[in-house]
Every structure is written in C-alpha cells, then in structure tokens.
Design an enzyme around this catalytic site. Sequence first.
Site, PDB file in Angstrom:
ATOM      1  N   CYS A  13      -5.151   4.476 -15.462  1.00 35.56           N
ATOM      2  CA  CYS A  13      -4.913   4.342 -16.904  1.00 35.56           C
ATOM      3  C   CYS A  13      -5.780   5.343 -17.671  1.00 35.56           C
ATOM      4  CB  CYS A  13      -5.186   2.919 -17.378  1.00 35.56           C
ATOM      5  SG  CYS A  13      -3.921   1.709 -16.889  1.00 35.56           S
ATOM      6  N   HIS A 109       1.397   3.323  -7.620  1.00 34.88           N
ATOM      7  CA  HIS A 109       1.487   4.771  -7.474  1.00 34.88           C
ATOM      8  C   HIS A 109       2.306   5.128  -6.240  1.00 34.88           C
ATOM      9  CE1 HIS A 109      -2.314   3.566  -5.522  1.00 34.88           C
ATOM     10  NE2 HIS A 109      -2.220   4.624  -4.723  1.00 34.88           N
TER      11      HIS A 109
END
Length: 122
Positions: A13, A109
């Site tokens: 983030c 991811h």
Amino acid sequence: MSMQQHDPNCIFCKIVAGAIPSRKVHEDDDIFAFHDIHPWAPVHFLMIPKRHIPSLAQVQESDAALLGRMLTLAPRLALQEGCRPYPHGGWRVVVNTGDEGGQEVHHLHVHVMGGPRPWLKG
C-alpha cells in the site's frame, strides 16, 4: 465483508501511495505493477490491486473483473519487460496464498517471472 481500501502498515500500500520507491512497470486506476526487489528470474515483477486485499483467500465474486484484468495484462507486460513470446519463450504466473503457500506480504500480488528458469534447480 468490506475490504479496506488501504492499510497504512502494508508495504505494498505504501508503494502504491508513492511513500516507498519502486521500479514501476505499469499503473492504471486499479492495478500497480513493479519490479521485484529480489528477482528469481531475469524478468520478475509483481502485479497488485491498488485496493488492499490481503490474499487470494479473501477475493470476492465482485473481484472477478479485477483478477481477469490482471491476468490479461500479464502477457503484455511480460513481453514489454523482455520475456520471449509463446510458445518457445514464456513466463510463469504465481500467486502465493497464506503462510503455508509462501506468501510473505499480505497484500494480494501476482508474480510474473520469465527468462531462463532458475526454479528448475529443485
């Protein structure tokens, strides 16, 4: 179950927010892709949703379009970053999920790796 948009303690983030530098491969409204800092192959980048989703275990039906976009973007980015074309070239797409699945950063991811295949070592 609502997913938070951003986790202030999440390294990915922070990368999306620009607080931690990365070697960007791609960015659009929903997806950020950047080179892995510890590559396993000559081409090795990560694709992440900008929205914080901890892992593949937390995806919802409403995430289907996002995941589909990530997988359809992967071949274009793989070629852009130097992978040789299919069928003689190619790349590997890996999503580690949870501790036993080898996930180290708990933000969904997708690894895209190509070139000579170091994973054949064992």
